[in-house]
Design a protein around this motif. Structure first.
Motif, PDB file in Angstrom:
ATOM      1  N   ASN A  67      -5.442  -3.066  -0.616  1.00 29.66           N
ATOM      2  CA  ASN A  67      -4.297  -3.642   0.105  1.00 29.66           C
ATOM      3  C   ASN A  67      -3.985  -5.067  -0.321  1.00 29.66           C
ATOM      4  O   ASN A  67      -2.825  -5.464  -0.377  1.00 29.66           O
ATOM      5  N   LEU A  95      -4.551   4.685   0.693  1.00 23.13           N
ATOM      6  CA  LEU A  95      -4.111   3.760  -0.347  1.00 23.13           C
ATOM      7  C   LEU A  95      -2.748   4.145  -0.917  1.00 23.13           C
ATOM      8  O   LEU A  95      -1.996   3.282  -1.375  1.00 23.13           O
ATOM      9  N   SER A  98      -0.564   2.598   1.703  1.00 19.96           N
ATOM     10  CA  SER A  98      -0.727   1.156   1.924  1.00 19.96           C
ATOM     11  C   SER A  98      -1.557   0.538   0.810  1.00 19.96           C
ATOM     12  O   SER A  98      -2.778   0.696   0.781  1.00 19.96           O
ATOM     13  N   HIS A  99      -0.898  -0.144  -0.116  1.00 22.91           N
ATOM     14  CA  HIS A  99      -1.586  -0.863  -1.192  1.00 22.91           C
ATOM     15  C   HIS A  99      -0.725  -2.039  -1.649  1.00 22.91           C
ATOM     16  O   HIS A  99       0.479  -2.045  -1.447  1.00 22.91           O
ATOM     17  N   LEU A 101      -0.118  -4.888  -0.540  1.00 20.88           N
ATOM     18  CA  LEU A 101       0.778  -5.233   0.570  1.00 20.88           C
ATOM     19  C   LEU A 101       1.487  -6.575   0.393  1.00 20.88           C
ATOM     20  O   LEU A 101       2.680  -6.688   0.672  1.00 20.88           O
ATOM     21  N   ARG A 122       3.678   0.787   6.620  1.00 22.24           N
ATOM     22  CA  ARG A 122       2.705   1.244   5.629  1.00 22.24           C
ATOM     23  C   ARG A 122       1.298   1.315   6.198  1.00 22.24           C
ATOM     24  O   ARG A 122       0.587   2.308   6.012  1.00 22.24           O
ATOM     25  N   VAL A 123       0.879   0.255   6.908  1.00 21.44           N
ATOM     26  CA  VAL A 123      -0.464   0.258   7.500  1.00 21.44           C
ATOM     27  C   VAL A 123      -0.557   1.322   8.598  1.00 21.44           C
ATOM     28  O   VAL A 123      -1.566   2.031   8.710  1.00 21.44           O
TER      29      VAL A 123
END
Length: 314
Positions: A67, A95, A98-99, A101, A122-123
């Protein structure tokens, strides 16, 4: 033809500069954080919460690196851990949602999308998907067999080496961006002037309409799906300037793309982990379609109610 090439080159350089001003400093800062106690402090704080999503405490390093840095860092950390197929699949799904970020959320802000909204979606999707998989899937308890293990690079020892590593990584990231954005913008310029873009928009219109967007959003959607959020944002910056993409369409497009972007590259990156990647792709695509459709319906409902109230007032 030469004029079109020049115009596309100019747009590509401007877009690369706009995004590079965001990507370069953030990459340097995050690289320095990687070698600081802050990263280890974050991992220690996150580790106790991992059991709720079916992961061991040490898997926190994968999520923090993925992240705060990128997919490559997260996957590299995964190779150092003994994980089951189920645990690897959960991490891969998380991932994929959410990556990277800091970079990608800030890039989103350059085109008017909310940083808080982008990061929260995303999270949220990452945590929700992990929790559901943990509850629903009983299999995958065998130890994961990785396709390869990357060679770990020597860690820099001095502040000078750390800063140099950050600058090198940032410069490579911006160069990589330019190598994709500039040819992409040149190609788009040709498509526009040859009127092929209008045809493409008409082909994509039923899909974008299904998701509650107008057809001038189709190019942005295609770019984000194929190349990722940062590159999709590059196209979107130009689309906002030239095509007058509405705020609602902009928001819906980004909601779709935060859930499902760079589908080819991101999916192939998980192949060496020895997990089934087709379910990973399907989960992302279905989630993106459902989430965008729901948000569009809610948005339309509130717009309709506001119009009715305005009518009654008059």
């Amino acid at each position: 033809m030469i004029g079109t090439l020049k115009r596309g080159w100019g747009v590509g350089l401007k877009t690369t500069w706009t995004l590079g001003k965001v990507i370069f400093p953030i990459t340097v800062i995050v690289t320095l954080l990687q070698y600081s106690p802050i990263l280890h402090w974050l991992i220690a704080k996150v580790a106790p919460l991992m059991k709720w999503i079916g992961l061991p405490g040490e898997a926190a390093i994968v999520l923090v690196l993925g992240n705060f840095l990128n997919l490559y860092a997260g996957i590299g950390a995964m190779f150092t851990l003994d994980l089951t197929v189920k645990e690897v699949f959960i991490l891969a799904v998380m991932l994929s949602f959410s990556h990277n970020l800091l970079v990608e959320s800030t890039v989103a802000a350059r085109v008017g999308a909310s940083v808080a909204m982008t990061a929260a979606v995303r999270v949220g999707l990452a945590l929700l998907s992990a929790f559901v998989i943990h509850l629903v899937w009983d299999g995958g308890q065998e130890l994961a067999q990785y396709g390869f293990v990357p060679q770990a690079a020597d860690a820099p020892e001095t502040w000078g080496e750390m800063i140099l590593a950050g600058v090198e990584k940032a410069a490579y990231g911006v160069l990589q961006l330019a190598l994709i954005i500039i040819p992409l913008m040149i190609a788009i310029q040709f498509l526009k002037e040859l009127k092929w873009l209008d045809t493409f928009s008409r082909w994509m219109a039923p899909f974008t309409k299904l998701l509650g967007m107008r057809e001038n959003t189709s190019l942005t959607m295609a770019a984000g799906l194929l190349f990722g959020l940062a590159y999709g944002a590059g196209v979107m910056i130009q689309a906002v300037k030239e095509d007058g993409v509405a705020k609602k369409d902009l928001t819906l497009a980004f909601i779709f793309l935060v859930a499902c972007h760079a589908v080819v590259e991101d999916t192939l990156l998980f192949v060496p982990l020895g997990i089934p990647v087709w379910p990973l792709l399907v989960i992302r695509l279905v989630t993106a379609i459902l989430l965008t459709t729901i948000v569009s319906i809610i948005w339309n409902h509130f717009e309709h109610r506001e119009r009715k109230e305005a009518t009654y007032e008059h």
